[in-house]
Design an enzyme around this catalytic site. Sequence first.
Site, PDB file in Angstrom:
ATOM      1  N   ARG A  58     -10.679   9.709  10.715  1.00 27.24           N
ATOM      2  CA  ARG A  58      -9.098   8.822  10.992  1.00 27.24           C
ATOM      3  C   ARG A  58      -9.948   7.034  10.244  1.00 27.24           C
ATOM      4  NH1 ARG A  58      -8.999   8.526  16.119  1.00 27.24           N
ATOM      5  NH2 ARG A  58     -10.331   6.833  16.289  1.00 27.24           N
ATOM      6  N   TYR A 112      13.523  -7.446   5.241  1.00 20.14           N
ATOM      7  CA  TYR A 112      14.133  -5.796   5.472  1.00 20.14           C
ATOM      8  C   TYR A 112      14.435  -5.778   6.462  1.00 20.14           C
ATOM      9  CZ  TYR A 112      12.571  -1.310   4.773  1.00 20.14           C
ATOM     10  OH  TYR A 112      12.428   1.011   4.799  1.00 20.14           O
ATOM     11  N   ASP A 184       5.093 -10.174   2.921  1.00 19.70           N
ATOM     12  CA  ASP A 184       5.773  -8.640   2.179  1.00 19.70           C
ATOM     13  C   ASP A 184       6.135  -8.940   0.631  1.00 19.70           C
ATOM     14  OD1 ASP A 184       7.318  -6.582   1.179  1.00 19.70           O
ATOM     15  OD2 ASP A 184       8.186  -5.744   3.110  1.00 19.70           O
ATOM     16  N   LYS A 209       6.852   2.451  -2.822  1.00 18.45           N
ATOM     17  CA  LYS A 209       7.348   1.492  -4.147  1.00 18.45           C
ATOM     18  C   LYS A 209       6.253   1.868  -5.419  1.00 18.45           C
ATOM     19  CE  LYS A 209      10.559   0.476  -0.941  1.00 18.45           C
ATOM     20  NZ  LYS A 209      10.611   0.863   0.666  1.00 18.45           N
TER      21      LYS A 209
END
Length: 394
Positions: A58, A112, A184, A209
């Site tokens: 992890r 967003y 962002d 993206k």
Amino acid sequence: MSDEKDATRVVQAGRRPEWTQGIVSPPVWRASTILYDSVAELRARGAADTHHKLFYGRRGTPTQWSLADALTELEPGAEATLLYPSGVAAVAAALLAVLEPGDELLLADSVYDPTRSLAGGLLKRFGIATTFYDPLIGAGIADLCTDRTKAIFLESPGSLTFEVQDIPAIVAVAKARGITTLLDNTWATPLLLPAIGMGVDYSILACTKYVVGHSDVMLGSVTAAQGQYDRLRATTYQLGQTASPDDAWLGARGLRTMAVRLDQHGRSALKIAEWLRTRPEVARVLHPALPDCPGHEAFVRDFRGASGLFSFVLRGGSDAARAALIDGLRHFGIGYSWGGFESLAIPVDPQRFRTVTRWEAEGPVVRLQIGLEDADDLIDDLEAGLARFAGARG
């Protein structure tokens, strides 16, 4: 790598010899359990800093560290980067790292929708208040800051209506008051907007993206400025957030071509946006590089170029007429996300996602993701679509 150009950085960043072992692309290190030679070694490793050291799956492997380091190198002045299983997970971890019950978050009204949903859902449940602000407020954001304001979240440009924020003005206000800033930066990436270098504390990417670039991986990242990394890492570990080695490897593979892809996305999108401005069926084109886009002056000052996502407002017409335009497109898919090699077109209704700024338009809005197809083919496709729209509009 501080003196290299961006195109060189995206190719070479994150490729330490100890991780590549002579292989051009760092291999996929999959791991959950890490074995130790003794109890003493196990205990010593657990008591030490595990950054870039195998401890438990992890906490990462060289595959994840390679991509994270590459993203850090793209943000001059940054301390380190962490990866997440999606862009939304990255936003959530960053906000939870800097906010506590009783705090207030200032959130751009153009953000967003999942970020807005997080503010009105989980953060609200945790006793964190959110005040939305006009994305064009600039230095006027000082009037909204209170003793409870602990973070300002920016998205520039907004991913539906593309207002460009005055990042330096907002950052200056925040620094004077000890307020954390988060951006962002998915639309521009660090190649077009070096956020950390502009004083932003956390630069957030939906790597799904442009970093990945092939519409086949969910991935997010947060890059922290100097002195901001430790609390982000602690919160991320406590939340159990991690990105899989396979997804990180695909992100690293996509990163190597991001500079050339962004250039192509940007040039084609601007060509199409300028063509759309000439069409009688189109009332407005919302592209930051165009002079009439809100915040264009800040775009010219702060950004190194434009990417491939923008919107346009139709002149009159109904939702059905807009659907006639989109449904018949041959080279545009209909689907969420963007930044991949393929072009997309979707209907968007910004008025549904506004709190303090009113969205008024001459007609329905269409958002385009311009992919890597030939721009003239896309223009021909849109020209036929606009004819369908005009026919349906009557």
